[in-house]
Enzyme design. Structure first.
Site, PDB file in Angstrom:
ATOM      1  N   GLY A  50      26.881 -14.062 -17.631  1.00 50.05           N
ATOM      2  CA  GLY A  50      26.993 -14.487 -19.023  1.00 50.05           C
ATOM      3  C   GLY A  50      25.849 -15.389 -19.439  1.00 50.05           C
ATOM      4  N   CYS A  51      24.920 -15.619 -18.527  1.00 47.86           N
ATOM      5  CA  CYS A  51      23.720 -16.410 -18.849  1.00 47.86           C
ATOM      6  C   CYS A  51      22.542 -15.455 -18.963  1.00 47.86           C
ATOM      7  CB  CYS A  51      23.411 -17.415 -17.732  1.00 47.86           C
ATOM      8  SG  CYS A  51      24.654 -18.675 -17.507  1.00 47.86           S
TER       9      CYS A  51
END
Length: 134
Positions: A50-51
């Protein structure tokens, strides 16, 4: 809620900064102080999903209090992650669940510098911390 010593120091330092340029420099300095992760910790299992940048996160429990180590391949993200670690290291799992990420970065005067993708990335790191504590 009592702030960990590192978080109180960060808050004091960033609130005393005279503007964005000084805060940006401080952010880089905080990131540079992050201890490097060993190669064994830089594995897929510790990669936060999610980064946009690569962020590795490792958590260990000591006497009911969590200590996290993290690092990133992106310098600005490293600084933001260092400030997140300052806020959460030494907390219990219950205290960790109560951390308000937007409020923390707002207090530091950094919230408008958080693009949606950076904000999402930091939320993903915090979420991963909470998963590790369960």
């Amino acid at each position: 809620m009592n702030l960990p010593a590192d978080a109180a120091l960060a808050l004091h330092t960033f609130q005393d900064a005279s503007g964005w340029e000084q805060r940006a420099r401080l952010l880089m300095q905080w990131g540079d102080r992050l201890p490097p992760l060993g190669d064994t910790d830089k594995c897929d299992a510790n990669l936060v999903h999610g980064c946009e940048s690569q962020v590795w996160l490792v958590g260990r429990l000591h006497d009911g209090h969590w200590q996290f180590s993290a690092n990133s391949d992106a310098r600005l993200i490293r600084g933001l992650v260092a400030l997140l670690l300052a806020r959460v290291n030494g907390l219990s799992a219950e205290e960790l669940r109560q951390v308000d990420l937007p409020d923390w970065f707002n207090q530091l005067g950094l919230s408008r510098q958080l693009s949606p993708s950076r904000s999402n990335g930091l939320n993903a790191v915090l979420q991963r911390m909470r998963e590790l504590t369960q």
